[in-house]
Design a protein around this motif. Structure first.
Motif, PDB file in Angstrom:
ATOM      1  N   LEU A   1     -35.254  11.472  72.654  1.00 13.80           N
ATOM      2  CA  LEU A   1     -36.572  11.738  72.964  1.00 13.80           C
ATOM      3  C   LEU A   1     -37.168  10.491  73.554  1.00 13.80           C
ATOM      4  O   LEU A   1     -38.003  10.188  74.683  1.00 13.80           O
ATOM      5  CB  LEU A   1     -37.626  12.192  72.124  1.00 13.80           C
ATOM      6  CG  LEU A   1     -37.314  13.769  71.843  1.00 13.80           C
ATOM      7  CD1 LEU A   1     -38.147  14.370  70.626  1.00 13.80           C
ATOM      8  CD2 LEU A   1     -37.962  14.743  73.095  1.00 13.80           C
ATOM      9  N   MET A   2     -37.010   9.340  72.742  1.00 10.42           N
ATOM     10  CA  MET A   2     -37.336   8.125  72.988  1.00 10.42           C
ATOM     11  C   MET A   2     -36.868   7.532  74.675  1.00 10.42           C
ATOM     12  O   MET A   2     -37.696   7.025  75.303  1.00 10.42           O
ATOM     13  CB  MET A   2     -37.134   6.993  72.224  1.00 10.42           C
ATOM     14  CG  MET A   2     -38.007   7.036  70.808  1.00 10.42           C
ATOM     15  SD  MET A   2     -39.950   6.872  71.116  1.00 10.42           S
ATOM     16  CE  MET A   2     -39.888   5.314  72.238  1.00 10.42           C
ATOM     17  N   THR A   3     -35.680   7.792  74.674  1.00  9.95           N
ATOM     18  CA  THR A   3     -35.133   7.365  76.078  1.00  9.95           C
ATOM     19  C   THR A   3     -35.512   8.169  77.094  1.00  9.95           C
ATOM     20  O   THR A   3     -36.121   7.683  78.134  1.00  9.95           O
ATOM     21  CB  THR A   3     -33.384   7.621  75.909  1.00  9.95           C
ATOM     22  OG1 THR A   3     -32.802   7.017  74.837  1.00  9.95           O
ATOM     23  CG2 THR A   3     -32.767   7.364  77.310  1.00  9.95           C
ATOM     24  N   LYS A   4     -35.968   9.476  77.008  1.00  5.36           N
ATOM     25  CA  LYS A   4     -36.684  10.120  78.059  1.00  5.36           C
ATOM     26  C   LYS A   4     -37.987   9.953  78.318  1.00  5.36           C
ATOM     27  O   LYS A   4     -38.620   9.882  79.327  1.00  5.36           O
ATOM     28  CB  LYS A   4     -36.751  11.894  77.606  1.00  5.36           C
ATOM     29  CG  LYS A   4     -35.240  12.369  77.712  1.00  5.36           C
ATOM     30  CD  LYS A   4     -35.305  13.745  77.402  1.00  5.36           C
ATOM     31  CE  LYS A   4     -33.941  14.441  77.361  1.00  5.36           C
ATOM     32  NZ  LYS A   4     -33.064  14.482  78.679  1.00  5.36           N
ATOM     33  N   LEU A   5     -38.720   9.465  77.265  1.00  4.00           N
ATOM     34  CA  LEU A   5     -40.208   9.045  77.305  1.00  4.00           C
ATOM     35  C   LEU A   5     -40.171   7.566  78.034  1.00  4.00           C
ATOM     36  O   LEU A   5     -41.050   7.327  78.905  1.00  4.00           O
ATOM     37  CB  LEU A   5     -40.906   8.729  76.060  1.00  4.00           C
ATOM     38  CG  LEU A   5     -40.993  10.263  75.463  1.00  4.00           C
ATOM     39  CD1 LEU A   5     -41.534   9.987  74.061  1.00  4.00           C
ATOM     40  CD2 LEU A   5     -41.789  11.116  76.252  1.00  4.00           C
ATOM     41  N   VAL A   6     -39.144   6.633  77.911  1.00  6.24           N
ATOM     42  CA  VAL A   6     -39.050   5.630  78.471  1.00  6.24           C
ATOM     43  C   VAL A   6     -38.646   5.571  79.744  1.00  6.24           C
ATOM     44  O   VAL A   6     -39.274   4.854  80.985  1.00  6.24           O
ATOM     45  CB  VAL A   6     -38.286   4.474  77.886  1.00  6.24           C
ATOM     46  CG1 VAL A   6     -37.666   3.313  78.681  1.00  6.24           C
ATOM     47  CG2 VAL A   6     -38.647   4.214  76.465  1.00  6.24           C
ATOM     48  N   ASP A   7     -37.823   6.619  80.254  1.00  6.08           N
ATOM     49  CA  ASP A   7     -37.401   6.909  81.649  1.00  6.08           C
ATOM     50  C   ASP A   7     -38.587   7.495  82.439  1.00  6.08           C
ATOM     51  O   ASP A   7     -38.869   6.982  83.497  1.00  6.08           O
ATOM     52  CB  ASP A   7     -36.237   7.832  81.810  1.00  6.08           C
ATOM     53  CG  ASP A   7     -35.147   7.551  81.178  1.00  6.08           C
ATOM     54  OD1 ASP A   7     -34.872   6.267  81.041  1.00  6.08           O
ATOM     55  OD2 ASP A   7     -34.048   8.202  80.975  1.00  6.08           O
ATOM     56  N   GLU A   8     -39.596   8.145  81.728  1.00 14.06           N
ATOM     57  CA  GLU A   8     -40.929   8.623  82.131  1.00 14.06           C
ATOM     58  C   GLU A   8     -41.756   7.555  82.538  1.00 14.06           C
ATOM     59  O   GLU A   8     -42.339   7.381  83.876  1.00 14.06           O
ATOM     60  CB  GLU A   8     -41.608   9.660  81.367  1.00 14.06           C
ATOM     61  CG  GLU A   8     -40.976  11.021  81.038  1.00 14.06           C
ATOM     62  CD  GLU A   8     -40.854  11.946  82.238  1.00 14.06           C
ATOM     63  OE1 GLU A   8     -41.687  11.740  83.346  1.00 14.06           O
ATOM     64  OE2 GLU A   8     -40.295  12.824  82.035  1.00 14.06           O
TER      65      GLU A   8
END
Length: 149
Positions: free
Chosen positions: A104-111
């Motif tokens: 989830l953190m990876t997805k949020l950083v990508d966002e």
């Protein structure tokens, strides 16, 4: 498990997970906050200032994480002035330790990267702090809080 962005239809489930998160952090549910949470999710999801990712297993929402975008005056270290705040991170106790929060953190950083955000911050619970530190977040003494009431 299925990872996807939340939408307006998910608000009731997001409210449920948020309240579980707060209780897990040791905050007593002394008042009803359902209407306030409903308005928050409705407004922020609608205006695009909140991007909430959810994780489902067999149609059950078992984890979530969000980034809220804020705009500050530009600085020499943040030309756009835009920052992202990571919030609403929660994983059902039966699913912890499986890398879900890291994904989830990876997805949020990508966002954040896709939105032109170079600065993100968060407030970590005792339970979450090791996850965020392992991910690469650094502790600072930058923030102070003042309670008016």
């Amino acid at each position: 498990m299925k990872y996807r962005k939340a939408n307006i239809d998910d608000i009731d489930k997001l409210i449920h997970l948020r309240k579980k998160q707060l209780i897990d952090e040791g905050i007593e549910p002394t008042i009803d906050i359902d209407n306030e949470l409903s308005n928050f999710f409705k407004n922020k999801l609608s205006d695009g200032s909140l991007i909430q990712w959810v994780v489902e297993d067999n149609e059950e929402m078992i984890a979530c994480g969000a980034i809220i975008y804020y705009e500050f005056p530009p600085t020499y270290t943040n030309k756009s002035g835009k920052k992202g705040y990571i919030t609403n991170m929660y994983t059902n106790e039966n699913y912890r330790g499986k890398g879900i929060a890291t994904t989830l953190m990876t997805k949020l950083v990508d966002e954040a990267k896709a939105g032109g955000i170079s600065n993100i911050w968060l407030g970590a619970s005792k339970l979450g702090k090791p996850v965020y530190k392992k991910f690469g977040f650094k502790e600072t003494n930058e923030w102070l809080e003042f309670n008016i009431l």
